[in-house]
Write a protein that holds these residues in place. Structure first.
Motif, PDB file in Angstrom:
ATOM      1  N   LEU A 148       6.723  -5.544  -3.428  1.00 60.97           N
ATOM      2  CA  LEU A 148       5.621  -6.272  -4.066  1.00 60.97           C
ATOM      3  C   LEU A 148       4.650  -6.806  -3.021  1.00 60.97           C
ATOM      4  O   LEU A 148       3.434  -6.836  -3.247  1.00 60.97           O
ATOM      5  N   ALA A 149       5.188  -7.236  -1.858  1.00 63.31           N
ATOM      6  CA  ALA A 149       4.318  -7.726  -0.791  1.00 63.31           C
ATOM      7  C   ALA A 149       3.426  -6.605  -0.258  1.00 63.31           C
ATOM      8  O   ALA A 149       2.276  -6.846   0.135  1.00 63.31           O
ATOM      9  N   ILE A 150       3.950  -5.362  -0.245  1.00 69.50           N
ATOM     10  CA  ILE A 150       3.135  -4.227   0.208  1.00 69.50           C
ATOM     11  C   ILE A 150       1.898  -4.081  -0.678  1.00 69.50           C
ATOM     12  O   ILE A 150       0.794  -3.814  -0.180  1.00 69.50           O
ATOM     13  N   LEU A 151       2.059  -4.252  -1.980  1.00 76.02           N
ATOM     14  CA  LEU A 151       0.914  -4.136  -2.887  1.00 76.02           C
ATOM     15  C   LEU A 151      -0.157  -5.161  -2.553  1.00 76.02           C
ATOM     16  O   LEU A 151      -1.358  -4.864  -2.588  1.00 76.02           O
ATOM     17  N   GLN A 152       0.265  -6.385  -2.209  1.00 76.99           N
ATOM     18  CA  GLN A 152      -0.702  -7.426  -1.852  1.00 76.99           C
ATOM     19  C   GLN A 152      -1.403  -7.070  -0.542  1.00 76.99           C
ATOM     20  O   GLN A 152      -2.612  -7.282  -0.407  1.00 76.99           O
ATOM     21  N   VAL A 153      -0.641  -6.532   0.416  1.00 72.65           N
ATOM     22  CA  VAL A 153      -1.244  -6.102   1.675  1.00 72.65           C
ATOM     23  C   VAL A 153      -2.250  -4.981   1.432  1.00 72.65           C
ATOM     24  O   VAL A 153      -3.360  -4.993   1.981  1.00 72.65           O
ATOM     25  N   GLN A 154      -1.868  -4.021   0.586  1.00 69.81           N
ATOM     26  CA  GLN A 154      -2.762  -2.894   0.287  1.00 69.81           C
ATOM     27  C   GLN A 154      -4.098  -3.374  -0.281  1.00 69.81           C
ATOM     28  O   GLN A 154      -5.167  -2.903   0.102  1.00 69.81           O
ATOM     29  N   GLN A 155      -4.014  -4.331  -1.200  1.00 70.88           N
ATOM     30  CA  GLN A 155      -5.234  -4.820  -1.838  1.00 70.88           C
ATOM     31  C   GLN A 155      -6.134  -5.549  -0.836  1.00 70.88           C
ATOM     32  O   GLN A 155      -7.352  -5.368  -0.823  1.00 70.88           O
ATOM     33  N   LYS A 156      -5.525  -6.367   0.032  1.00 72.71           N
ATOM     34  CA  LYS A 156      -6.316  -7.103   1.024  1.00 72.71           C
ATOM     35  C   LYS A 156      -6.912  -6.158   2.068  1.00 72.71           C
ATOM     36  O   LYS A 156      -8.022  -6.381   2.563  1.00 72.71           O
ATOM     37  N   LEU A 157      -6.174  -5.085   2.403  1.00 72.72           N
ATOM     38  CA  LEU A 157      -6.715  -4.086   3.326  1.00 72.72           C
ATOM     39  C   LEU A 157      -7.939  -3.388   2.734  1.00 72.72           C
ATOM     40  O   LEU A 157      -8.923  -3.132   3.428  1.00 72.72           O
ATOM     41  N   GLN A 158      -7.849  -3.084   1.446  1.00 76.99           N
ATOM     42  CA  GLN A 158      -8.969  -2.432   0.762  1.00 76.99           C
ATOM     43  C   GLN A 158     -10.208  -3.323   0.799  1.00 76.99           C
ATOM     44  O   GLN A 158     -11.326  -2.856   1.042  1.00 76.99           O
ATOM     45  N   GLN A 159      -9.989  -4.627   0.588  1.00 79.29           N
ATOM     46  CA  GLN A 159     -11.109  -5.570   0.599  1.00 79.29           C
ATOM     47  C   GLN A 159     -11.686  -5.763   1.996  1.00 79.29           C
ATOM     48  O   GLN A 159     -12.903  -5.858   2.175  1.00 79.29           O
ATOM     49  N   ALA A 160     -10.802  -5.804   3.019  1.00 77.37           N
ATOM     50  CA  ALA A 160     -11.244  -6.119   4.372  1.00 77.37           C
ATOM     51  C   ALA A 160     -11.806  -4.909   5.120  1.00 77.37           C
ATOM     52  O   ALA A 160     -12.822  -5.011   5.809  1.00 77.37           O
ATOM     53  N   LEU A 161     -11.153  -3.749   4.972  1.00 72.52           N
ATOM     54  CA  LEU A 161     -11.527  -2.584   5.778  1.00 72.52           C
ATOM     55  C   LEU A 161     -11.878  -1.352   4.948  1.00 72.52           C
ATOM     56  O   LEU A 161     -12.154  -0.298   5.502  1.00 72.52           O
ATOM     57  N   SER A 162     -11.814  -1.491   3.612  1.00 75.12           N
ATOM     58  CA  SER A 162     -12.105  -0.360   2.709  1.00 75.12           C
ATOM     59  C   SER A 162     -11.201   0.834   3.014  1.00 75.12           C
ATOM     60  O   SER A 162     -11.633   1.986   3.054  1.00 75.12           O
ATOM     61  N   VAL A 163      -9.937   0.528   3.228  1.00 77.67           N
ATOM     62  CA  VAL A 163      -8.945   1.560   3.540  1.00 77.67           C
ATOM     63  C   VAL A 163      -7.801   1.472   2.540  1.00 77.67           C
ATOM     64  O   VAL A 163      -7.292   0.387   2.265  1.00 77.67           O
ATOM     65  N   ALA A 164      -7.401   2.620   1.985  1.00 75.74           N
ATOM     66  CA  ALA A 164      -6.252   2.686   1.084  1.00 75.74           C
ATOM     67  C   ALA A 164      -5.183   3.546   1.750  1.00 75.74           C
ATOM     68  O   ALA A 164      -5.429   4.693   2.112  1.00 75.74           O
ATOM     69  N   LEU A 165      -3.996   2.962   1.930  1.00 75.55           N
ATOM     70  CA  LEU A 165      -2.894   3.676   2.577  1.00 75.55           C
ATOM     71  C   LEU A 165      -1.805   4.000   1.563  1.00 75.55           C
ATOM     72  O   LEU A 165      -1.602   3.247   0.618  1.00 75.55           O
ATOM     73  N   PRO A 166      -1.079   5.095   1.769  1.00 79.40           N
ATOM     74  CA  PRO A 166       0.043   5.404   0.854  1.00 79.40           C
ATOM     75  C   PRO A 166       1.141   4.359   0.995  1.00 79.40           C
ATOM     76  O   PRO A 166       1.425   3.872   2.099  1.00 79.40           O
ATOM     77  N   LEU A 167       1.778   4.024  -0.125  1.00 77.35           N
ATOM     78  CA  LEU A 167       2.816   2.995  -0.144  1.00 77.35           C
ATOM     79  C   LEU A 167       3.957   3.338   0.816  1.00 77.35           C
ATOM     80  O   LEU A 167       4.513   2.458   1.481  1.00 77.35           O
ATOM     81  N   ARG A 168       4.298   4.606   0.908  1.00 75.34           N
ATOM     82  CA  ARG A 168       5.452   5.024   1.712  1.00 75.34           C
ATOM     83  C   ARG A 168       5.241   4.772   3.200  1.00 75.34           C
ATOM     84  O   ARG A 168       6.213   4.730   3.968  1.00 75.34           O
ATOM     85  N   LEU A 169       3.991   4.614   3.637  1.00 77.37           N
ATOM     86  CA  LEU A 169       3.720   4.422   5.063  1.00 77.37           C
ATOM     87  C   LEU A 169       4.442   3.199   5.607  1.00 77.37           C
ATOM     88  O   LEU A 169       4.963   3.208   6.721  1.00 77.37           O
ATOM     89  N   HIS A 170       4.496   2.119   4.804  1.00 76.13           N
ATOM     90  CA  HIS A 170       5.148   0.897   5.271  1.00 76.13           C
ATOM     91  C   HIS A 170       6.650   1.096   5.427  1.00 76.13           C
ATOM     92  O   HIS A 170       7.274   0.452   6.275  1.00 76.13           O
ATOM     93  N   PHE A 171       7.241   1.968   4.628  1.00 76.15           N
ATOM     94  CA  PHE A 171       8.675   2.234   4.744  1.00 76.15           C
ATOM     95  C   PHE A 171       8.965   3.179   5.919  1.00 76.15           C
ATOM     96  O   PHE A 171       9.965   3.019   6.609  1.00 76.15           O
ATOM     97  N   GLU A 172       8.066   4.147   6.141  1.00 78.09           N
ATOM     98  CA  GLU A 172       8.290   5.124   7.193  1.00 78.09           C
ATOM     99  C   GLU A 172       7.922   4.579   8.566  1.00 78.09           C
ATOM    100  O   GLU A 172       8.551   4.927   9.574  1.00 78.09           O
ATOM    101  N   ASN A 173       6.890   3.737   8.631  1.00 82.57           N
ATOM    102  CA  ASN A 173       6.426   3.177   9.902  1.00 82.57           C
ATOM    103  C   ASN A 173       6.159   1.683   9.733  1.00 82.57           C
ATOM    104  O   ASN A 173       5.008   1.264   9.603  1.00 82.57           O
ATOM    105  N   PRO A 174       7.208   0.861   9.709  1.00 81.86           N
ATOM    106  CA  PRO A 174       7.020  -0.555   9.361  1.00 81.86           C
ATOM    107  C   PRO A 174       6.453  -1.424  10.474  1.00 81.86           C
ATOM    108  O   PRO A 174       6.185  -2.610  10.247  1.00 81.86           O
ATOM    109  N   LEU A 175       6.276  -0.894  11.698  1.00 80.21           N
ATOM    110  CA  LEU A 175       5.726  -1.712  12.784  1.00 80.21           C
ATOM    111  C   LEU A 175       4.225  -1.878  12.618  1.00 80.21           C
ATOM    112  O   LEU A 175       3.510  -0.944  12.220  1.00 80.21           O
TER     113      LEU A 175
END
Length: 493
Positions: free
Chosen positions: A429-456
């Motif tokens: 659920l926290a990933i969804l909040q990060v995704q939304q804030k990233l979209q607002q700040a940098l206009s970037v949408a990342l796949p959800l799985r990226l955080h699981f595959e590369n969490p650093l």
């Protein structure tokens, strides 16, 4: 097929035959299979049609996955009423996607987990009230509803939508009690610290009992026990556990049963029930019921681990500024054994789902014991976050922006470029909040799985930078093509 009969098959089925099995977390490390009979499924589906208020014009969101008992309630009742079902799909929607789908799919009823509902209303409350289309009713269940969630609901402009706070274990065929929250924003009731779970649905009986199975008076806490005809048959191939949790109903002269939920609750003066917590060490994290012993079993299965205990830390604190329930594991290692926390977390991640992974793992020389020789959970130290590697500040715009977003969402004061999202307390659920804030700040949408595959942080920031670079190159190519088109137009003229 041409030789087969055109008539409906004659299914030989008894009302007490098994309809489905759903597995829930088990304290021994072995999940429990809850078996529900056909008559309980059918009767609850009809009851749900009633409190959902469903008819053939409705379009109900199928939010839950098939392994969660909410799926039962979101599939069969709308089918019984001739309503449409809107499938969510495998991807968990962020708040903007939820709103878009709500409008485009003309959803009228949504049944959500409390944690997801809370995230939605918080996001919607930060913006101006908007149109929610045909949505007329929302149910939130799975864990305790907070007063902050109700306030956010009102601020988001949902006052024209019915909100139900629902409660019920899998062993009682999904939902057993319902509370209509409309009175809170209509001015009839003040929002209390404990939002009630309401009163029992049809075909259920609720008892709050003391240790001697004697009913407690209003205002006094007792174990919440559920009676009636809609209880599960028991646990698959677990006769001893079934006998322990499903007992003879001392208040039913016809020989009925009671299910001992292990939940602590009390009656209010208005006849509503207040949920107070668990009698044992079973908790709910983001709507999922978890036996802490199951996580402890997997920790003890690691060769280096000598002792292990897992606790749920509630509310805000030094290690959890954002509040909410988080799992913290405490372990001690065998003499001369060495094991990095990151490797221990990696081993757990191969066995347990993400919602069962501890937010923090604390290594102690030994676990504190009380005079009786049992682990003294109250004496366990408050966990303090420390960086897994030497701290290195974020570098570049992408890392700095991402670190700021992580800090806001996870409530962490200092985020370094080598920090792991999940070791900071992150979850789906926290990933969804990060995704939304990233979209607002940098206009970037990342796949959800990226955080699981590369969490650093540095790896995710690198993916952000790469995606922005590709977008910039595409814009340059489009500009060049537009310039060539204008030049051709000039030459032709």
């Amino acid at each position: 097929l041409e030789e087969e009969s055109d008539s409906n098959p004659q299914a030989v089925l008894h009302r007490h035959n098994l309809a489905y099995i759903i597995y829930t977390s088990g304290s021994t490390g072995k999940p429990k299979g809850v078996g529900v009979a056909h008559h309980a499924l059918v009767e609850h589906a009809q009851v749900a049609v009633g409190f959902f208020g469903l008819d053939s014009t409705d379009r109900m969101l199928q939010f839950s996955t098939i392994n969660f008992d909410g799926f039962i309630e979101q599939l069969f009742p709308p089918l019984c009423a001739g309503a449409a079902i809107v499938l969510r799909g495998p991807v968990l929607w962020d708040s903007e996607t939820f709103h878009r789908e709500l409008i485009e799919k003309r959803i009228t009823v949504a049944d959500l987990t409390t944690a997801y509902w809370f995230m939605l209303v918080q996001d919607f409350a930060r913006n101006e009230p908007r149109d929610y289309g045909l949505l007329r009713q929302v149910h939130a269940g799975g864990e305790a509803m907070s007063p902050e969630g109700l306030k956010a609901w009102c601020e988001a402009g949902f006052d024209g939508v019915t909100l139900l706070n629902t409660y019920g274990p899998t062993e009682a065929a999904v939902t057993a009690t319902v509370s209509n929250c409309s009175d809170y924003w209509q001015g009839n009731n003040e929002i209390s610290v404990q939002v009630p779970i309401g009163s029992p649905l049809a075909a259920r009986r609720i008892y709050l009992l003391d240790a001697n199975l004697t009913p407690v008076p209003p205002g006094i806490s007792g174990e919440l026990c559920i009676g009636g005809e809609l209880l599960a048959r028991g646990y698959l191939n677990r006769g001893g556990l079934t006998a322990e949790r499903f007992i003879a109903d001392p208040f039913d002269e016809t020989g009925g049963r009671l299910y001992r939920t292990g939940d602590l609750a009390r009656w209010r003066s208005d006849g509503q029930i207040e949920y107070l917590g668990r009698l044992d060490h079973q908790v709910k994290i983001r709507g999922f019921r978890i036996e802490l012993g199951e996580i402890e079993t997997q920790l003890l299965a690691q060769p280096e681990v000598r002792e292990a205990v897992v606790v749920a830390r509630e509310g805000a604190g030094a290690s959890n500024p954002a509040g909410g329930a988080r799992l913290v594991a405490y372990v001690s290692l065998h003499a001369d054994a060495e094991m990095e926390v990151s490797r221990l977390r990696e081993a757990l991640g191969k066995i347990l789902p993400d919602y069962m992974l501890p937010s923090m793992i604390v290594v102690l020389e030994s676990l504190p014991l009380n005079p009786s020789g049992k682990v003294d959970r109250k004496a366990l130290p408050e966990p303090e976050f420390t960086h897994t590697e030497h701290y290195e500040a974020p570098q570049g715009e992408a890392e700095e922006v991402l670190a700021g977003i992580w800090g806001q969402v996870l409530g962490v004061a200092e985020v370094g470029r080598h920090d792991n999202f999940f070791e900071l307390g992150g979850h789906s659920l926290a990933i969804l909040q990060v995704q939304q804030k990233l979209q607002q700040a940098l206009s970037v949408a990342l796949p959800l799985r990226l955080h699981f595959e590369n969490p650093l942080l540095k790896d995710i920031a690198s993916a952000i930078q790469e995606k922005r670079s590709r977008a910039s190159e595409k814009d340059t190519e489009q500009a060049d093509l537009l310039g060539m088109a204008e030049l051709l137009d000039l030459l032709e003229s």
